[in-house]
Design a protein around this motif. Structure first.
Motif, short mmCIF file in Angstrom:
data_model
loop_
_atom_site.label_atom_id
_atom_site.label_comp_id
_atom_site.label_asym_id
_atom_site.label_seq_id
_atom_site.Cartn_x
_atom_site.Cartn_y
_atom_site.Cartn_z
N UNK A 179 2.26 -1.02 -1.00
CA UNK A 179 1.69 -1.53 0.25
C UNK A 179 2.83 -2.00 1.13
N UNK A 180 3.10 -1.27 2.19
CA UNK A 180 4.23 -1.53 3.07
C UNK A 180 3.72 -1.67 4.51
N UNK A 181 3.95 -2.85 5.07
CA UNK A 181 3.53 -3.11 6.46
C UNK A 181 2.07 -2.75 6.71
N UNK A 182 1.25 -3.09 5.76
CA UNK A 182 -0.18 -2.90 5.90
C UNK A 182 -0.68 -1.51 5.57
N UNK A 183 0.20 -0.57 5.23
CA UNK A 183 -0.20 0.79 4.90
C UNK A 183 -0.16 0.98 3.39
N UNK A 184 -1.24 1.50 2.83
CA UNK A 184 -1.32 1.80 1.40
C UNK A 184 -0.73 3.19 1.15
N UNK A 185 0.23 3.26 0.24
CA UNK A 185 0.83 4.53 -0.16
C UNK A 185 0.50 4.77 -1.63
N UNK A 186 -0.20 5.89 -1.91
CA UNK A 186 -0.59 6.23 -3.27
C UNK A 186 0.19 7.47 -3.72
N UNK A 187 0.84 7.38 -4.84
CA UNK A 187 1.47 8.55 -5.47
C UNK A 187 0.55 9.02 -6.58
N UNK A 188 0.07 10.25 -6.48
CA UNK A 188 -0.80 10.81 -7.49
C UNK A 188 -0.19 12.13 -7.96
N UNK A 189 0.71 12.02 -8.96
CA UNK A 189 1.42 13.18 -9.48
C UNK A 189 1.18 13.38 -10.95
N UNK A 190 -0.01 13.05 -11.41
CA UNK A 190 -0.32 13.12 -12.84
C UNK A 190 -1.25 14.25 -13.19
N UNK A 191 -1.03 15.45 -12.61
CA UNK A 191 -1.94 16.56 -12.83
C UNK A 191 -1.55 17.51 -13.94
N UNK A 192 -0.38 17.30 -14.57
CA UNK A 192 0.02 18.21 -15.64
C UNK A 192 1.52 18.37 -15.81
N UNK A 193 2.31 17.99 -14.81
CA UNK A 193 3.76 18.06 -14.94
C UNK A 193 4.24 16.97 -15.91
N UNK A 194 5.41 17.15 -16.54
CA UNK A 194 5.90 16.15 -17.50
C UNK A 194 6.00 14.78 -16.83
N UNK A 195 5.44 13.77 -17.46
CA UNK A 195 5.37 12.45 -16.85
C UNK A 195 6.75 11.84 -16.66
N UNK A 196 6.91 11.16 -15.53
CA UNK A 196 8.10 10.34 -15.28
C UNK A 196 7.80 8.94 -15.82
N UNK A 197 8.36 8.60 -16.95
CA UNK A 197 8.00 7.36 -17.64
C UNK A 197 8.98 6.22 -17.39
N UNK A 198 10.12 6.49 -16.75
CA UNK A 198 11.10 5.43 -16.53
C UNK A 198 10.96 4.87 -15.11
N UNK A 199 10.93 3.54 -15.05
CA UNK A 199 10.77 2.85 -13.79
C UNK A 199 11.98 1.97 -13.50
N UNK A 200 12.28 1.80 -12.23
CA UNK A 200 13.20 0.77 -11.80
C UNK A 200 12.43 -0.55 -11.69
N UNK A 201 13.11 -1.62 -11.34
CA UNK A 201 12.43 -2.90 -11.17
C UNK A 201 11.38 -2.79 -10.07
N UNK A 202 10.26 -3.51 -10.20
CA UNK A 202 9.25 -3.48 -9.14
C UNK A 202 9.86 -3.90 -7.81
#
Length: 453
Positions: free
Chosen positions: A294-317
């Motif tokens: 949520x940036x400047x009142x705009x919701x941004x959704x990433x939906x990339x979980x349809x079958x490609x190998x999952x990206x499991x590593x995250x940086x700090x929130x």
């Protein structure tokens, strides 16, 4: 002609007729309130008949006389918000009887599904497809945020259409271009029949507009795509019948995934437009996971979980991080008049991260009114402090946090007792730079970006 010769000719002809098998079974494209395109691919180049109608009798027939393997037949003059039956007969081969429903301008309630990055693992993609088909109520449209296949080759698209065969027979797909489509992009435009120029286009359903953009055509200020987007946004902004405006493209502007970084060009050129025109939400892929920012009142959704190998590593929130999960999934958007509810669905059917958006200027008032929203005003920011004015229409307990660009929390005021009217305070800052302000009450969340020079 001798009987033996007639028999011989028939014996030679029948096998030829039976070879027109379906390689890609009929699938829906570019559906509107009153029209639809139905596409299919058959093994032999030959004419075919499309039977359709309001009843299983399918009393109307359209004939495609072209001797080709890949067919596209457009049906016009349909009734809005109406169920139709159809099937295709190609030589001696017949597709199953399928159904589709047209959208309608007067719909007060409908559902769409958004998902993406379904390449690579067709077995997992099949599980996602199967779960979508189990939804009740069923979705009206399907959107894909890109990377449908590994490389856009004929064999990859065959896997895609085999996997989605039963889904796309009754649910129209509107895809966005992903980077994995680019290598064989001619196949993308050959197999999909999309509105407008097909690279970027819009779809309207009742009081909602979906805008599909192209990361891989220029979108800087002054380019055709940028000008087209501005005109679309201005038109929607001036239309009192529009309550929701969603944008879909592949590469996200914001992410905390270690797999990819955010697209800085999108941040620079597109995000200011999203903020200026108060877009309801933005949907992207590219990251093989789920992430909500949520940036400047705009919701941004990433939906990339349809079958490609999952990206499991995250940086700090980051300051804008709302929720993230490396999971195979899809998103549901349930629109009910002025209210849009967005949530994720995992392969096992469990739901996560529900977001409810309400447009108070829409065509109907929501059943449950939105709590009055405080607003953040920044006054005379300097390199070491800034005055923050919070205007609230009610008494509320809140928490104010300030983060720097790296996501490090540099200031926190808890509790902050808001009173109706102006609430002023001075926030200490370590120096020049980019900062994010986050204001939370028990039932809502706001954010603002602040640049100190």
């Amino acid at each position: 002609m001798r009987p033996r010769l007639i028999f011989t000719l028939l014996w030679l002809l029948i096998p030829a007729l039976t070879r027109a098998e379906f390689i890609k079974f009929p699938y829906l494209q570019s559906i509107t309130d009153t029209s639809v395109s139905i596409c299919w691919q058959q093994s032999e180049p030959a004419p075919a008949n499309l039977h359709y109608g309001l009843t299983p009798a399918m009393e109307q027939i359209l004939t495609d006389t072209s001797h080709t393997t890949l067919h596209q037949v457009s049906i016009t003059g349909l009734l809005p918000d109406t169920l139709y039956f159809y099937r295709v007969i190609a030589l001696l081969d017949s597709s199953p009887v399928r159904q589709f429903r047209t959208p309608g301008t007067q719909l007060q309630r409908f559902r769409v599904v958004v998902y993406g990055d379904c390449r690579t693992d067709s077995a997992t993609h099949q599980q996602v497809v199967n779960r979508i088909r189990q939804l009740n109520p069923a979705p009206l449209l399907l959107f894909n945020s890109g990377d449908l296949t590994d490389n856009g080759s004929d064999s990859c698209y065959q896997i895609f259409f085999n996997t989605t065969r039963d889904l796309l027979a009754g649910l129209c797909l509107f895809p966005a271009l992903g980077n994995h489509e680019l290598g064989n992009i001619s196949n993308y435009f050959r197999l999909f029949v999309l509105p407008e120029n097909e690279r970027f286009y819009s779809v309207r359903v009742a009081n909602t507009i979906f805008i599909i953009l192209d990361n891989y055509s220029d979108f800087q200020s002054g380019t055709p795509q940028y000008q087209w987007l501005v005109e679309k946004l201005q038109s929607a902004n001036n239309d009192p019948t529009i309550a929701h405006l969603f944008v879909i493209f592949h590469e996200p502007p914001y992410t905390t995934s270690a797999g990819h970084s955010g697209n800085q060009a999108v941040q620079q050129y597109l995000c200011p437009l999203f903020e200026q025109f108060a877009i309801s939400a933005v949907f992207c892929g590219h990251i093989h996971a789920y992430e909500h920012s949520l940036v400047n009142g705009i919701h941004y959704f990433i939906t990339g979980g349809g079958g490609a190998p999952l990206h499991t590593r995250w940086l700090n929130p980051a300051p804008w991080t709302v929720y993230r999960e490396a999971v195979y999934h899809f998103l549901i958007i349930d629109v009910r008049a002025d209210t849009a509810t967005i949530y994720g669905v995992r392969l096992d059917g469990t739901q996560f991260d529900t977001t409810r958006l309400i447009n108070q200027q829409g065509i109907q008032h929501p059943e449950t009114p939105l709590p009055p929203s405080p607003s953040l005003l920044l006054t005379s920011p300097t390199a070491n402090r800034t005055k923050i004015t919070i205007i609230s229409s009610r008494t509320a307990k809140a928490v104010l946090s300030v983060y720097d660009a790296s996501g490090r929390k540099i200031y926190r005021l808890n509790p902050l007792n808001l009173k109706p009217g102006e609430n002023s305070l001075t926030c200490p800052l370590p120096g020049a730079g980019l900062y994010f302000l986050m204001l939370k009450t028990p039932d809502q969340f706001w954010s603002s970006r602040m640049l100190i020079l």
